[in-house]
Design a protein around this motif. Structure first.
Motif, PDB file in Angstrom:
ATOM      1  N   TRP A 187      50.868 -61.495  29.329  1.00 54.96           N
ATOM      2  CA  TRP A 187      49.813 -60.666  29.482  1.00 54.96           C
ATOM      3  C   TRP A 187      49.494 -60.426  27.870  1.00 54.96           C
ATOM      4  O   TRP A 187      50.239 -60.416  26.895  1.00 54.96           O
ATOM      5  CB  TRP A 187      50.156 -59.352  29.842  1.00 54.96           C
ATOM      6  N   ASN A 188      47.977 -60.413  27.733  1.00 59.18           N
ATOM      7  CA  ASN A 188      47.710 -60.059  26.319  1.00 59.18           C
ATOM      8  C   ASN A 188      47.142 -58.628  26.487  1.00 59.18           C
ATOM      9  O   ASN A 188      46.524 -58.059  27.235  1.00 59.18           O
ATOM     10  CB  ASN A 188      46.634 -61.043  25.543  1.00 59.18           C
ATOM     11  N   ARG A 246      56.811 -56.658  36.637  1.00 55.87           N
ATOM     12  CA  ARG A 246      55.677 -55.955  36.469  1.00 55.87           C
ATOM     13  C   ARG A 246      55.595 -54.574  36.825  1.00 55.87           C
ATOM     14  O   ARG A 246      56.083 -54.213  38.102  1.00 55.87           O
ATOM     15  CB  ARG A 246      54.662 -56.854  37.052  1.00 55.87           C
ATOM     16  N   ARG A 306      48.311 -55.717  25.781  1.00 56.45           N
ATOM     17  CA  ARG A 306      48.892 -54.659  26.713  1.00 56.45           C
ATOM     18  C   ARG A 306      49.613 -53.809  25.657  1.00 56.45           C
ATOM     19  O   ARG A 306      49.966 -54.180  24.512  1.00 56.45           O
ATOM     20  CB  ARG A 306      50.475 -55.206  27.433  1.00 56.45           C
ATOM     21  N   LEU A 323      52.600 -51.321  24.147  1.00 52.78           N
ATOM     22  CA  LEU A 323      53.841 -51.362  24.656  1.00 52.78           C
ATOM     23  C   LEU A 323      54.626 -49.918  23.996  1.00 52.78           C
ATOM     24  O   LEU A 323      54.070 -49.361  23.078  1.00 52.78           O
ATOM     25  CB  LEU A 323      54.690 -52.303  23.641  1.00 52.78           C
ATOM     26  N   ARG A 351      49.615 -52.741  20.438  1.00 56.31           N
ATOM     27  CA  ARG A 351      49.011 -53.768  21.434  1.00 56.31           C
ATOM     28  C   ARG A 351      49.189 -54.883  21.152  1.00 56.31           C
ATOM     29  O   ARG A 351      48.823 -55.511  20.086  1.00 56.31           O
ATOM     30  CB  ARG A 351      47.402 -53.437  21.739  1.00 56.31           C
ATOM     31  N   ASN A 359      49.933 -48.046  37.098  1.00 59.42           N
ATOM     32  CA  ASN A 359      48.923 -48.658  36.470  1.00 59.42           C
ATOM     33  C   ASN A 359      49.051 -47.939  34.902  1.00 59.42           C
ATOM     34  O   ASN A 359      47.964 -47.621  34.407  1.00 59.42           O
ATOM     35  CB  ASN A 359      47.634 -48.060  36.999  1.00 59.42           C
ATOM     36  N   ASP A 384      50.614 -48.062  28.916  1.00 60.48           N
ATOM     37  CA  ASP A 384      51.772 -48.740  27.852  1.00 60.48           C
ATOM     38  C   ASP A 384      53.009 -49.099  28.694  1.00 60.48           C
ATOM     39  O   ASP A 384      53.510 -48.173  29.332  1.00 60.48           O
ATOM     40  CB  ASP A 384      51.848 -47.620  26.758  1.00 60.48           C
ATOM     41  N   TRP A 385      53.427 -50.218  28.630  1.00 60.56           N
ATOM     42  CA  TRP A 385      54.534 -50.757  29.377  1.00 60.56           C
ATOM     43  C   TRP A 385      55.851 -50.518  28.485  1.00 60.56           C
ATOM     44  O   TRP A 385      55.875 -50.749  27.288  1.00 60.56           O
ATOM     45  CB  TRP A 385      54.445 -52.356  29.456  1.00 60.56           C
TER      46      TRP A 385
END
Length: 236
Positions: free
Chosen positions: A110-111, A135, A113, A115, A124, A139, A142-143
């Motif tokens: 993924w781009n 995943r 995203r 963090l 990002r 929603n 930030d992952w």
């Protein structure tokens, strides 16, 4: 410096507000302008739901959480500073796009995203590689860094951006245990694969545009770089 109408801030138009305050120098100026917005709060009033007695640094982080920070220009939260990233040219974006299009199952890339490296550090990435099974179900903006197998950053042209990708982010990504860091540098048409060794990254592979990138365990796939462009040059 004049105060801005609070209505403009309450609507989340911080990017435009920063421009009104004056952002005539390249990097870091918008962050300073946003700080000025926070520090210009009138007594007894709140900005976008942020208490007026909250310290400026904390207020900026709170704005980030609330979604009132400028997201359009790909803003990052770095060490408590909101740092907008100018919209890049496609030479910059092509490597991240390549990872997204050609990462095979059971992985996916993924781009853009965000963090969650730390509460005050939410970059990002140009691309992140995760297991499809990891995943997030929600929603989240930030992952969590713990699900990331590899992070890819394409270096920009300014000295500040080059230092940020080659030094600052390298250190911060290592601190949270991201196994692989790939640095793509169109300034000299090179790529570098770094693997985590203890608490620091060690370069295990490097090459030039046109040579495939070997992604380490557990990914074990290659990424073609044919067609990537150095800044100001022709495709590899």
């Amino acid at each position: 410096m004049a105060k801005l109408p609070l209505d403009a801030i309450d609507k989340g138009a911080l990017a435009e507000a920063a421009a009104v305050l004056g952002t005539r120098t390249p990097e870091g100026t918008v962050a300073a302008a946003l700080r000025e917005i926070v520090e210009c709060r009138e007594p007894g009033r709140a900005v976008a739901g942020v208490p007026e007695d909250l310290p400026a640094d904390t207020a900026l982080i709170r704005m980030w959480h609330k979604g009132d920070a400028p997201d359009g220009p790909r803003a990052e939260l770095l060490d408590g500073e909101i740092v907008p990233r100018p919209t890049p040219g496609h030479f910059h974006d092509l490597p991240g796009r390549t990872f997204v299009r050609h990462t095979p199952e059971p992985f996916e890339a993924w781009n853009g995203r965000g963090l969650l490296v730390a509460d005050d550090y939410r970059p990002r990435a140009d691309a992140v590689v995760i297991r499809s099974a990891d995943r997030p179900a929600g929603n989240e903006a930030d992952w969590p860094a713990r699900i990331v197998l590899a992070v890819v950053e394409t270096v920009s042209t300014t000295r500040t951006a080059i230092r940020r990708d080659r030094e600052d982010k390298r250190e911060r990504y290592a601190q949270v245990g991201i196994p692989v860091y790939v640095i793509v540098d169109p300034n000299d048409a090179t790529w570098h694969v770094l693997r985590l060794d203890g608490r620091h990254y060690v370069e295990t592979a490097k090459g030039v545009f046109g040579q495939d990138i070997p992604m380490p365990e557990p990914m074990r796939f290659t990424v073609r770089t044919a067609g990537w462009h150095p800044y100001g040059g022709k495709a590899a």
